[in-house]
Scaffold this motif. Structure first.
Motif, mmCIF file in Angstrom:
data_model
loop_
_atom_site.group_PDB
_atom_site.id
_atom_site.type_symbol
_atom_site.label_atom_id
_atom_site.label_comp_id
_atom_site.label_asym_id
_atom_site.label_seq_id
_atom_site.Cartn_x
_atom_site.Cartn_y
_atom_site.Cartn_z
ATOM 1 N N TYR A 46 0.874 -1.040 0.024
ATOM 2 C CA TYR A 46 -0.170 -0.103 -0.025
ATOM 3 C C TYR A 46 0.798 1.241 0.062
ATOM 4 O O TYR A 46 0.528 2.180 -0.762
ATOM 5 N N LEU A 47 1.764 1.312 1.062
ATOM 6 C CA LEU A 47 2.946 2.498 0.884
ATOM 7 C C LEU A 47 3.546 2.568 -0.370
ATOM 8 O O LEU A 47 3.556 3.569 -0.840
ATOM 9 N N LEU A 49 -2.158 5.102 0.419
ATOM 10 C CA LEU A 49 -1.482 5.590 1.814
ATOM 11 C C LEU A 49 -2.558 5.209 3.107
ATOM 12 O O LEU A 49 -2.298 5.066 3.913
ATOM 13 N N VAL A 50 -3.996 5.807 2.611
ATOM 14 C CA VAL A 50 -5.008 5.671 3.676
ATOM 15 C C VAL A 50 -5.115 4.096 3.786
ATOM 16 O O VAL A 50 -5.230 3.876 5.322
ATOM 17 N N LYS A 51 -5.206 3.414 2.852
ATOM 18 C CA LYS A 51 -5.290 1.915 3.467
ATOM 19 C C LYS A 51 -4.350 1.234 4.110
ATOM 20 O O LYS A 51 -4.432 0.422 4.879
ATOM 21 N N ILE A 105 -0.018 11.440 6.341
ATOM 22 C CA ILE A 105 -0.102 10.231 6.561
ATOM 23 C C ILE A 105 1.239 9.446 7.041
ATOM 24 O O ILE A 105 1.111 8.730 8.207
ATOM 25 N N TYR A 106 2.413 10.180 7.202
ATOM 26 C CA TYR A 106 3.519 9.879 7.745
ATOM 27 C C TYR A 106 3.570 10.262 9.331
ATOM 28 O O TYR A 106 4.081 9.574 10.057
ATOM 29 N N GLN A 107 2.858 11.428 9.395
ATOM 30 C CA GLN A 107 2.524 11.982 10.973
ATOM 31 C C GLN A 107 1.816 10.810 11.680
ATOM 32 O O GLN A 107 1.893 10.380 12.931
ATOM 33 N N TYR A 108 0.777 10.200 10.836
ATOM 34 C CA TYR A 108 -0.077 9.353 11.471
ATOM 35 C C TYR A 108 0.595 8.134 11.949
ATOM 36 O O TYR A 108 0.415 7.699 12.866
#
Length: 319
Positions: A50-51, A80-82, A310-313
């Motif tokens: 995914y990434l 990225l969300v997945k 996304i990275y922060q999450y």
């Protein structure tokens, strides 16, 4: 503090089955999920793919002509969300209903179409409500809708463009000094609120505890201790500027995480790029109004801000 975001190397840490498996195991154990070990083994490669796919879409979007950029950015963000969803739901996707987009827009645009008033509507099932619930604990989004103008008003990096084109600001800078946010007192006039009412309002929109500090100065100060994240809604962070900003729009989106804002904008822009070929082509070739500078600037912003969010999450999950 991150000032510029390196998309190419940002997710490299996870591009190892061992690392991803350990990371996912930690995520599942924190939530007391069953079979954390086994599920983390099963999901380590899907997580990496995914990434990886998301990153490839973003890299291709950078090189692509504007006419197809929104489509590539949207599918990049979806991948990225997945990956993020896999950190909280080891069985994703359990049903096909979660695979739909989860938002809808009018396919054929009306005469006298106004992009800023174009609406997206939130559906009962699909990726958008699912990510809202799983990643940000937001429920019951079904039936709500928003406009492109409201969404643009929640992107701090567009503040400058608003002041240039419309002579108004959409954000005020919130300075951060030693775990204390400082807002200019003029914000009370903008919101037509007393100080105590503003404190109540801020607490109702925030997901961290706020304690206001008495200040003789002309500033409002409030403590934001024990924060290891850049998601201090309603305050938004701009990695490019290295600054925090407070949104001045009081609409229902003020407590939406910025990741959802980018998702909704990219969804509609990707639909327009696919199905409204005539309007989209004319916009790009003729540049008739303010739509073009806003869309073009947003696409430049989201190219790094989407992956950054996304990275922060994911980085928060490592702690």
């Amino acid at each position: 503090m991150i000032h510029s975001f390196d998309l190419k190397n940002s997710f490299l840490y996870f591009f190892s089955a061992n690392t991803s498996q350990e990371f996912l195991k930690k995520c599942y154990q924190k939530q007391n999920l069953d079979q954390a070990e086994q599920k983390s083994y099963e999901n380590s490669y899907p997580f990496i793919y995914y990434l990886e796919h998301g990153q490839v879409y973003y890299e291709q979007a950078e090189k692509a002509p504007l006419v197809i950029k929104p489509i590539l950015f949207f599918y990049g963000l979806v991948h990225l969300v997945k990956a993020c969803i896999l950190t909280v739901d080891p069985n994703y996707p359990e049903t096909t209903s979660v695979l739909a987009h989860g938002v809808s827009t009018r396919k054929r645009k009306k005469q006298q179409y106004n992009f800023f008033q174009d609406e997206v509507k939130f559906q009962k099932s699909g990726l958008f409500p699912y990510m809202g619930e799983k990643l940000f604990h937001m429920k019951h989004l079904e039936g709500e809708k928003t406009t492109m103008g409201e969404l643009f008003g929640q992107i701090p990096e567009l503040n400058y463009l608003y002041s240039q084109t419309e002579g108004r600001t959409t954000f005020l800078e919130a300075k951060l000094e030693k775990d204390v946010f400082i807002l200019p007192r003029m914000i009370l006039d903008r919101f037509h609120m007393t100080e105590s009412r503003f404190v109540e309002y801020l607490q109702s929109k925030s997901d961290f505890n706020i304690s206001f500090q008495e200040s003789a100065e002309l500033d409002l100060k409030f403590s934001a201790k024990n924060l290891n994240t850049y998601n201090y809604k309603p305050i938004r962070y701009s990695p490019d500027a290295g600054k925090f900003f407070f949104p001045l729009a009081k609409d229902g989106l003020i407590d939406f995480p910025e990741l959802l804002i980018h998702f909704l904008l990219l969804y509609n822009l990707s639909m327009i790029a696919r199905y409204e070929t005539e309007w989209w082509s004319e916009l790009i070739k003729m540049m008739p109004n303010k739509d073009y500078p806003f869309i073009q600037t947003f696409l430049q912003i989201t190219s790094s801000k989407g992956p950054y969010l996304i990275y922060q999450y994911l980085a928060d999950k490592k702690h």
